[in-house]
Design an enzyme around this catalytic site. Structure first.
Site: not given
Length: 201
Positions: A26, A48, A56
């Site tokens: 990522y 988000e 995350w």
């Protein structure tokens, strides 16, 4: 994404879970890379918002579950979700089973359609908050990076006025970082220079 996986010894930002291959991919291939694809932008806006209060890493590991549950992040399809879909999603262990986050994703899909029906792409609308060009940071450490900016505050206000939810200024800034509206890779990270070079071409 088209970039190759990077060797393990490359210098990276000092915020990642670098023991996790998914996190490395990522960071190396997506985070901070300018995106102007409406479906990808909608996906990151939903993710988000879902991340609020969570790590995350948790969201990354549920990402494929989200893609399946939310019709590949097709805004038109998600906008048609109703109460039965909400109940289905609340029982789906592949996503964050939070009613407010689920219903906000559906509301946000409808708000995306509102932007598009007004004659703009989601990309042109969102990128207008940075004058259609990435803002380049010059941070030595992750501790120097702000949690929000004037631009993210302005974006947040406008998104909320259009019916978007879970789009506070901190969420908006994380989104801007993720989709390359801001280059907040630290100066020593190999992606900082790569993105600068790509932007100059």
């Amino acid at each position: 994404m088209t970039l190759d996986h990077s060797p393990a010894n490359l210098p990276r930002c000092d915020w990642g879970a670098w023991h996790d291959p998914l996190y490395v991919t990522y960071h190396d291939q997506e985070w901070g890379t300018p995106s102007r694809d409406d479906r990808h932008l909608f996906e990151l806006l939903v993710l988000e918002g879902a991340q609020a209060g969570l790590s995350w890493s948790t969201i990354l590991h549920k990402r494929e579950g989200y893609r399946t549950a939310f019709a590949g992040f097709d805004p038109a399809a998600v906008a048609r979700f109703g109460p039965t879909d909400v109940d289905r999603l609340l029982g789906d262990a592949g996503i964050v089973r939070n009613r407010l986050k689920i219903t906000s994703a559906i509301d946000n899909a409808r708000a995306v359609l509102g932007v598009q029906e007004a004659g703009r792409s989601l990309a042109s609308y969102l990128w207008s908050f940075v004058d259609d060009h990435p803002i380049v940071g010059a941070w030595k450490s992750v501790h120097d990076i702000p949690a929000e900016t004037v631009e993210s505050q302005t974006m947040s206000r406008d998104l909320k006025a259009r019916g978007f939810r879970f789009v506070g200024p901190t969420v908006c800034y994380a989104f801007m970082q993720a989709v390359g509206m801001v280059n907040d890779h630290v100066l020593t990270c190999f992606r900082y220079g790569e993105l600068l070079a790509a932007d100059s071409r």
